[in-house]
Design an enzyme around this catalytic site. Structure first.
Site, PDB file in Angstrom:
ATOM      1  N   LYS A 261     -29.985  26.803 -11.207  1.00 42.89           N
ATOM      2  CA  LYS A 261     -30.186  27.639 -12.398  1.00 42.89           C
ATOM      3  C   LYS A 261     -30.103  29.112 -12.019  1.00 42.89           C
ATOM      4  CE  LYS A 261     -33.765  28.812 -15.879  1.00 42.89           C
ATOM      5  NZ  LYS A 261     -35.042  28.418 -16.520  1.00 42.89           N
ATOM      6  N   ASP A 266     -35.231  36.112 -17.796  1.00 44.66           N
ATOM      7  CA  ASP A 266     -35.529  35.243 -18.936  1.00 44.66           C
ATOM      8  C   ASP A 266     -36.581  35.897 -19.829  1.00 44.66           C
ATOM      9  OD1 ASP A 266     -35.891  33.185 -20.713  1.00 44.66           O
ATOM     10  OD2 ASP A 266     -36.857  31.804 -19.288  1.00 44.66           O
ATOM     11  N   LYS A 273     -40.809  35.537 -25.073  1.00 44.93           N
ATOM     12  CA  LYS A 273     -41.991  35.239 -24.261  1.00 44.93           C
ATOM     13  C   LYS A 273     -43.033  36.334 -24.429  1.00 44.93           C
ATOM     14  CE  LYS A 273     -39.874  32.908 -20.236  1.00 44.93           C
ATOM     15  NZ  LYS A 273     -40.498  31.594 -20.420  1.00 44.93           N
ATOM     16  N   ASP A 284     -36.064  33.796 -12.187  1.00 44.64           N
ATOM     17  CA  ASP A 284     -35.608  32.591 -12.886  1.00 44.64           C
ATOM     18  C   ASP A 284     -34.214  32.139 -12.422  1.00 44.64           C
ATOM     19  OD1 ASP A 284     -36.349  30.568 -14.609  1.00 44.64           O
ATOM     20  OD2 ASP A 284     -35.500  31.526 -16.393  1.00 44.64           O
ATOM     21  N   ASP A 343     -35.995  29.792 -25.633  1.00 45.63           N
ATOM     22  CA  ASP A 343     -36.612  29.917 -24.305  1.00 45.63           C
ATOM     23  C   ASP A 343     -36.368  28.668 -23.446  1.00 45.63           C
ATOM     24  OD1 ASP A 343     -38.006  31.119 -22.277  1.00 45.63           O
ATOM     25  OD2 ASP A 343     -39.994  30.814 -23.168  1.00 45.63           O
ATOM     26  N   GLU A 345     -33.684  27.722 -22.219  1.00 44.41           N
ATOM     27  CA  GLU A 345     -32.290  28.133 -21.964  1.00 44.41           C
ATOM     28  C   GLU A 345     -31.715  27.532 -20.690  1.00 44.41           C
ATOM     29  OE1 GLU A 345     -34.822  29.789 -20.914  1.00 44.41           O
ATOM     30  OE2 GLU A 345     -34.205  30.221 -18.870  1.00 44.41           O
ATOM     31  N   ARG A 347     -31.840  24.572 -19.372  1.00 45.59           N
ATOM     32  CA  ARG A 347     -31.167  23.280 -19.545  1.00 45.59           C
ATOM     33  C   ARG A 347     -29.813  23.449 -20.237  1.00 45.59           C
ATOM     34  NH1 ARG A 347     -36.271  21.038 -22.796  1.00 45.59           N
ATOM     35  NH2 ARG A 347     -37.176  22.648 -21.462  1.00 45.59           N
TER      36      ARG A 347
END
Ligand code: BES
Ligand code: MN
Ligand code: ZN
Length: 493
Positions: A261, A266, A273, A284, A343, A345, A347
């Site tokens: 990833k 993020d 968030k 992230d 959020d 994101e 996946r």
């Protein structure tokens, strides 16, 4: 900050070697229980080692250090009696880490090591890591470590070389993940990958936003759409058959695809968030950093397996052009997903990369690594990565590699009964679960599995162990590079 400590090994008496290299520190192991410390250095002291240990009520636990001055040659040096517990690799890693912290600001240490020198050296090198912007750290890491073992210097050469490569890779993963996101955008990550490829004989292909759109990578395009800094798909390949092996007519190597990833920041997107949760999200892309670091180290470790590393990189930003809750996106290969939370994101970008790997790269195995869910962190805390797998043998191998390398994994289930929770009314899948079942880490894993084309696959959710809250053992505050050691161990087993 690259690894700065030089590693060497030597033969002979510890005190003589210490004199010869003018070491400021002499490290001598001690064990729990009645076993007397094995050290000829005792003859330089006016107390027995047992007396010193008794005075400090030392137990011999790994990480414990009892220091005493020692007159040796011209000057006063420091003798460090260090606990080694059961002398397992993890105990020696911890012991090496404690000595490295004690040795900061000093030049040379000579250490007797009663076992796995690679684990010991790894502990020393990893604990020396510090991430700092601006002024360099006041105390520099130990400049030189001379290890002495019963096996002798020749037997140390290979393990020390290996420790240097593995620690170097882990440090690279930490540096990439600790870099701040004002510098770190998808193209920046791609640029780092190009340098890595050039330095290590890897092939590289970077797809820019136009190629991603044309190629049908809808997850990457959607997640990246909120940022002025567009997404990239980084593809690195290590192929040991390129040169010698294929000419020699050997059997073709296995092909493993690693997917990491690569969310360079993020914010959560429109499903924004809260500040406290957001402020750590420069890391992230830790999974992507690990995949890059692993690819870079395979050649130096002589890995005999073909490995492709895929890093879907995007910034999950908050803006008027960002994807919205309720948007439907079409992933590589045609599956669609309904975005019910922007959020979730990770996946969405991983789905594209997994589908691409399964359809185009003909892998034998796929392993992805991602800071994917807060739920994995809640379930297992900071000390275990969550492991999911469609193949028991693969799960077993990764778990074993994790134990051996000091990066523990704990397997969680891919519960079939939960699959209904990610069904969507309007698309093939929903990107979050809709039934209130909980099990957020499992739901994310079930989502990813849909894109793996039935190829044996494992997923490492490292949201917990990807960051350390403080300096502890071989970890330093901030990004840990968790997964680098275990994947290198697995790929070179
Ligand atoms: N990057 C986060 C996961 C994360 C959380 C990593 C904490 C490290 C520490 C991920 O993109 C995310 O936001 N996941 C959501 C999913 C939810 C919306 C279903 C989460 O875990 O809250
Ligand atoms: Mn997120
Ligand atoms: Zn994320």
């Amino acid at each position: 900050m690259p690894v700065q400590t030089q590693l060497r090994s030597a033969d002979g008496m510890l005190s003589q070697v210490a004199l010869a290299v003018d070491a400021e520190l002499l490290a001598v192991p001690f064990f729990p229980g009645p076993v007397a410390p094995q050290a000829e250095v005792a003859s330089y002291l006016s107390f027995t080692l047992d007396e010193i240990l008794a005075l400090h009520e030392a137990k011999g636990e790994p990480g414990e250090i009892v220091a005493t001055p020692i007159r040796l040659g011209e000057g006063v040096r420091e003798l460090l009696l260090y606990g080694v517990g059961d002398m397992s690799p993890s105990a020696l890693r911890r012991a090496g880490a404690a000595l490295a912290r004690r040795g900061k600001g000093r030049t040379t240490m000579v250490a007797g090591v009663p076992g796995d020198v690679a684990a010991f050296a790894e502990g020393v090198l990893l604990a020396s890591y510090e991430f700092k912007i601006g002024e360099p750290a006041k105390k520099r890491p130990l400049a030189s470590l001379v290890v002495m073992t019963e096996a002798g210097p020749e037997a140390c050469a290979a393990p020390l070389a290996r420790a240097r490569v593995v620690a170097g890779a882990t440090v690279l993963a930490r540096d990439l993940a600790n870099a701040t996101s004002q510098d770190k955008c998808p193209e920046w990550l791609a640029e780092q990958a190009r340098k890595l490829a050039a330095d290590n004989g890897l092939t590289i292909r970077v797809r820019d936003e136009a190629e991603l759109a044309a190629g049908g990578f809808g997850g990457l395009i959607a997640v990246g759409s909120g940022s002025p800094r567009p997404p990239r798909l980084i593809e690195l390949t290590y192929d040991p058959e390129d040169a010698s092996k294929r000419a020699a007519g050997g059997a073709p190597a296995k092909h493993v695809v690693l997917v990491g990833k690569g969310i360079t920041f993020d914010t959560g997107g429109i499903s924004l968030k809260p500040t406290d949760n957001m402020k750590t999200m420069k890391t992230d892309m830790s999974g992507g950093a690990v995949v890059m670091a692993v690819l870079g180290a395979l050649g130096a470790l002589g890995a005999d397996v073909k490995v492709t590393g895929l890093i879907p990189a995007a910034e999950n930003a908050f803006s008027g052009s960002a994807m919205r809750p309720s948007d439907v996106i079409t992933h590589f290969g045609g599956k669609t997903s309904e975005v019910l939370n922007t959020d979730a994101e990770g996946r969405l970008v991983l789905a594209d990369a997994l589908a691409y790997a399964a359809a185009e790269l003909a892998p034998d195995l796929i392993v992805d690594i991602a800071t994917l869910t807060g739920a994995a962190k809640v379930a297992l805390g900071l000390k275990h990565g969550a492991l999911f797998a469609t193949d028991d043998a693969l799960a077993g191998e990764l778990t074993e590699a994790g134990t051996a390398s000091g990066e523990a994994l704990w397997r969680l289930p891919l519960t079939e009964d939960y699959r209904v929770a990610i069904e969507s009314d309007v698309a093939d899948l929903a990107n979050i679960e809709r039934r209130g079942f909980g099990g957020g880490a499992i739901m994310a894993a079930l989502f990813l599995r849909e894109f793996t084309g039935g190829i044996p696959w494992a997923h490492l959710d490292v949201a917990g162990p990807g960051r350390a809250m403080s300096d502890e053992g071989e970890l330093s505050k901030g990004a840990t590079g968790f997964g680098t050691r275990l994947l290198l161990n697995w790929l070179t087993a």
